[in-house]
Design a protein around this motif. Structure first.
Motif, PDB file in Angstrom:
ATOM      1  N   VAL A  56      37.011  74.025  67.708  1.00 27.55           N
ATOM      2  CA  VAL A  56      36.284  73.565  66.521  1.00 27.55           C
ATOM      3  C   VAL A  56      34.795  73.617  66.836  1.00 27.55           C
ATOM      4  O   VAL A  56      34.382  73.403  67.976  1.00 27.55           O
ATOM      5  N   MET A  58      30.920  72.477  66.545  1.00 25.20           N
ATOM      6  CA  MET A  58      30.055  71.342  66.282  1.00 25.20           C
ATOM      7  C   MET A  58      29.298  71.572  64.978  1.00 25.20           C
ATOM      8  O   MET A  58      28.824  72.674  64.726  1.00 25.20           O
ATOM      9  N   ARG A  61      33.260  71.793  59.582  1.00 23.59           N
ATOM     10  CA  ARG A  61      34.392  71.035  59.075  1.00 23.59           C
ATOM     11  C   ARG A  61      35.638  71.867  59.308  1.00 23.59           C
ATOM     12  O   ARG A  61      35.650  73.064  59.051  1.00 23.59           O
ATOM     13  N   HIS A  62      36.663  71.208  59.803  1.00 19.51           N
ATOM     14  CA  HIS A  62      37.922  71.893  60.065  1.00 19.51           C
ATOM     15  C   HIS A  62      39.040  71.140  59.373  1.00 19.51           C
ATOM     16  O   HIS A  62      39.085  69.914  59.428  1.00 19.51           O
ATOM     17  N   TRP A  83      40.456  59.564  69.988  1.00 17.59           N
ATOM     18  CA  TRP A  83      40.578  60.328  71.235  1.00 17.59           C
ATOM     19  C   TRP A  83      41.524  59.564  72.133  1.00 17.59           C
ATOM     20  O   TRP A  83      41.371  58.360  72.331  1.00 17.59           O
ATOM     21  N   ASP A 120      35.309  66.297  60.295  1.00 14.88           N
ATOM     22  CA  ASP A 120      33.891  66.611  60.448  1.00 14.88           C
ATOM     23  C   ASP A 120      33.565  66.553  61.929  1.00 14.88           C
ATOM     24  O   ASP A 120      33.679  65.501  62.529  1.00 14.88           O
ATOM     25  N   ILE A 121      33.159  67.670  62.496  1.00 17.41           N
ATOM     26  CA  ILE A 121      32.837  67.638  63.926  1.00 17.41           C
ATOM     27  C   ILE A 121      31.340  67.365  64.060  1.00 17.41           C
ATOM     28  O   ILE A 121      30.518  68.267  63.975  1.00 17.41           O
ATOM     29  N   GLN A 122      31.028  66.088  64.221  1.00 15.48           N
ATOM     30  CA  GLN A 122      29.613  65.699  64.278  1.00 15.48           C
ATOM     31  C   GLN A 122      29.004  66.133  65.601  1.00 15.48           C
ATOM     32  O   GLN A 122      29.709  66.266  66.598  1.00 15.48           O
ATOM     33  N   ASP A 123      27.695  66.348  65.583  1.00 15.53           N
ATOM     34  CA  ASP A 123      27.115  66.997  66.768  1.00 15.53           C
ATOM     35  C   ASP A 123      26.704  66.049  67.889  1.00 15.53           C
ATOM     36  O   ASP A 123      26.017  66.450  68.798  1.00 15.53           O
ATOM     37  N   TRP A 125      29.072  64.803  69.792  1.00 17.41           N
ATOM     38  CA  TRP A 125      30.095  64.965  70.823  1.00 17.41           C
ATOM     39  C   TRP A 125      29.646  65.985  71.850  1.00 17.41           C
ATOM     40  O   TRP A 125      28.889  66.897  71.534  1.00 17.41           O
ATOM     41  N   ARG A 127      30.396  69.170  74.242  1.00 16.87           N
ATOM     42  CA  ARG A 127      31.308  70.314  74.193  1.00 16.87           C
ATOM     43  C   ARG A 127      32.344  70.113  75.289  1.00 16.87           C
ATOM     44  O   ARG A 127      31.984  70.049  76.466  1.00 16.87           O
ATOM     45  N   ILE A 154      35.844  71.298  71.478  1.00 21.90           N
ATOM     46  CA  ILE A 154      34.593  71.374  70.714  1.00 21.90           C
ATOM     47  C   ILE A 154      33.708  72.415  71.388  1.00 21.90           C
ATOM     48  O   ILE A 154      33.430  72.324  72.583  1.00 21.90           O
TER      49      ILE A 154
END
Ligand SMILES: *[C@@H]1O[C@H](CO)[C@@H](O)[C@H](O)[C@H]1NC(C)=O
Length: 155
Positions: A56, A58, A61-62, A83, A120-123, A125, A127, A154
């Protein structure tokens, strides 16, 4: 350029643009949470890669889709995603009221049911590869309707 060359170029550009922007859903591998909890029949996700652990991006949206056959009726479904680390970390900013948004309610026992969610893969996180655990619970009885574990990377 001949017209067939123009056409070929147009198709090539369209394919490249589409594959870069729209992730296609595919089946992902998942595991059981515990022996007494129901697993989905199938889980699909829009990943940036074609196989292996779902990648996914950063800031992207997935979409996730899980198909399951519940053992219980429910009119109020709670979605809980975290998680699955050495401690469970709840993903911030996620919608927990699934009814009407992520699932059609009432959920009826024995009927194949679809749960869909836009992650929503917020930034903020890092990698990395993350183990995810997802539970749908009936709020009235606290019964688990379905639970599954999977991994995402990510990138
Ligand atoms: C679940 O809902 C269905 C449809 O509304 C109903 O026929 C059934 O009796 C319910 N089952 C239970 C255990 O409440």
């Amino acid at each position: 350029m001949r017209s067939w060359q123009v056409a070929l170029l147009a198709v090539t550009v369209a394919v490249v643009v589409l594959s870069a922007t729209a992730f296609q859903p595919r089946r992902i591998m998942y595991g059981r949470c515990s022996s007494d909890q129901k697993m989905p029949r199938a889980v699909f996700m829009t990943c940036a890669n074609r196989r292996g652990v779902c990648e996914v991006r950063m800031g992207s949206r997935h979409n996730l889709r899980a198909i399951f056959i519940p053992d219980y009726n429910s009119t109020d479904v709670e979605s809980y995603v975290r998680w699955n680390s050495w401690i469970e970390i709840k993903l911030p900013g996620q919608n927990q009221d699934a009814c009407g948004v992520n699932i059609n309610c009432p959920v009826v026992a024995g009927v194949p049911t679809r749960f869909t969610y836009t992650l929503d893969i917020q930034d903020f996180w890092l990698r990395n590869e993350y183990p995810v655990i997802w539970t749908l619970t009936d709020r009235e009885t606290d019964e688990t309707l379905v639970c599954f574990k999977f991994k995402i990377t990510i990138v």
